[in-house]
Design an enzyme around this catalytic site. Structure first.
Site, PDB file in Angstrom:
ATOM      1  N   CYS A 176       0.572   3.799   2.721  1.00  0.00           N
ATOM      2  CA  CYS A 176       1.100   3.264   3.989  1.00  0.00           C
ATOM      3  C   CYS A 176       2.612   3.476   4.056  1.00  0.00           C
ATOM      4  O   CYS A 176       3.147   3.867   5.096  1.00  0.00           O
ATOM      5  CB  CYS A 176       0.827   1.764   4.117  1.00  0.00           C
ATOM      6  SG  CYS A 176      -0.910   1.341   4.093  1.00  0.00           S
ATOM      7  N   CYS A 220       0.849  -1.190   0.000  1.00  0.00           N
ATOM      8  CA  CYS A 220       0.000   0.000   0.000  1.00  0.00           C
ATOM      9  C   CYS A 220       0.892   1.250   0.000  1.00  0.00           C
ATOM     10  O   CYS A 220       1.607   1.503   0.954  1.00  0.00           O
ATOM     11  CB  CYS A 220      -0.909  -0.065   1.226  1.00  0.00           C
ATOM     12  SG  CYS A 220      -1.464   1.503   1.857  1.00  0.00           S
TER      13      CYS A 220
END
Lengths: 103, 305
Positions: free
Chosen positions: A32, A29
């Protein structure tokens, strides 16, 4: 120093006292990964709260328990209880603002 | 405050901006890239397989490669920061950032790209992070064996549906139009043949409902579909608000450029998804081409200044 990764074995024990910021994340991600340096910085400066991470790919039970449906997701926990959450990429200032409303 | 004046400031941090940075460095321009998201939109691509020379690469890995390439050159400074204001005085540009820095530059390349469009459906905002998402690659796997819906009829919606079909129990692909708006026949075929995907054309979502988390959607045909996830892939909007006061021309909020990537204002160039572009194609390879052209003509412009 790297941020401690929590697992279902040590989660409860780690967040049961004081204020903790727990970042639910996964390696693929992109937002992230962008949060990582922000949290690292936050963790180095933290005096009255703790910062942890949970890899939701490895810790799917914890992800389900906390209803994680979008990452990155920060849960701000006080004495074991979730008080606030921040979903998506956010700034250090915003995280501190939220922490300060709880401490 | 820094008194130094840069030859070129590149705003944005996607493939167009990075390529402009590489070219500017090779022209020995004293430049700076300012952007908040390293890699930009491409970082959300789970797989890119149409870039010659690099097969099957994820958006994140691709970003690492191009950023590393840029970092090889010391001429281009990198600043991970958000531009909050920009103005022009006597053909010089003054850029202020969120971290409180003021940067002065003789020329400008705007390459801030686009962001995902929101659908403005009842319930959408309330359920962000509780079932509503705009990043399939980030959140897709959280919907393992669940029912999901993808909104949109373009390339990214079809790609999302296909990606989710490997994870979810069932994928509804809801298209407002009566046919796909992507031209990628190979992709359309794969989606149509996929047993897990059901395409609903000429359908709109009117409401997203649930107690704490998303539980169902209601369509304009008053149909209720039980889903846990709503993936919104209905297009992109240009990140151009910041540049409205620069007195450059826009077309539907995209920056108008000519074949040299020049905007209507001298010294201001634009590249990538934020522009009207050379053609309709919005791909990494076309963004990079514009990045190269914009830096080349910025270099030419600086020589005349």
């Amino acid at each position: 120093m790297n941020i401690t990764e929590l697992t279902k074995e040590n989660f409860k024990e780690s967040v049961k006292e004081g204020v903790s910021v727990v970042d639910f994340w996964a390696p693929w991600c992109a937002p992230c990964n962008m949060m990582t340096p922000i949290l690292q910085n936050l963790s180095e400066e933290a005096t009255n709260f703790k910062v942890f991470k949970v890899n939701v790919d490895q810790e799917q039970e914890l992800g389900a328990e906390f209803n994680i449906m979008s990452i990155p997701c920060l849960k701000i926990i006080k004495d074991g209880e979730v008080k606030e959450e921040i979903i998506g990429l956010t700034s250090k200032e915003r995280i501190l603002e939220v922490i300060n409303t709880i401490i | 405050m820094e008194e130094k004046i840069f030859d070129l400031a590149i705003i944005g941090f996607g493939p167009a901006a990075i390529t402009a940075g590489i070219y500017a460095s090779r022209y020995k321009l004293n430049s700076m890239i300012i952007g908040k998201t390293k890699g930009g939109m491409i970082t959300t691509a789970h797989l890119m397989d149409n870039y010659p020379g690099i097969e099957d690469v994820s958006g994140i890995d691709f970003t690492d490669k191009i950023v590393k390439h840029l970092e090889k050159y010391k001429e281009c400074k990198i600043k991970e920061d958000e531009v909050i204001g920009i103005s022009e005085i006597d053909n010089n540009f003054f850029i202020s950032t969120k971290d409180g820095e003021n940067i002065k530059s003789k020329s400008l390349i705007i390459a801030t790209g686009t962001e995902k469009r929101k659908a403005n459906i009842k319930g959408e905002k309330e359920f962000i992070g509780k079932g509503v998402t705009y990043c399939t690659t980030c959140d897709g796997f959280l919907y393992k064996n669940k029912k999901v819906v993808v909104l949109g009829s373009g390339d990214s919606a079809f790609n999302s549906a296909l990606y989710l079909s490997n994870i979810a129990e069932k994928v509804y692909l809801i298209c407002r139009k009566c046919s796909p708006s992507t031209e990628n026949k190979n992709l359309i075929e794969k989606v149509e043949e996929n047993e897990k995907i059901e395409i609903l054309y000429e359908t709109e979502v009117e409401e997203i409902k649930g107690e704490k988390m998303v539980e169902k959607i209601i369509t304009n045909k008053k149909e209720e579909i039980e889903v846990s996830g709503v993936f919104i892939e209905i297009g992109l909007i240009p990140q151009s608000v910041l540049f409205q006061n620069l007195n450059i021309e826009f077309e539907n909020n995209f920056i108008k450029i000519n074949k040299y990537c020049e905007t209507s204002k001298k010294g201001v160039f634009a590249a990538g998804d934020i522009t009207t572009g050379f053609c309709e194609l919005k791909q990494v390879i076309t963004a990079e081409a514009m990045g190269a052209v914009s830096a080349t003509y910025a270099n030419k412009y600086l020589k005349t200044k």
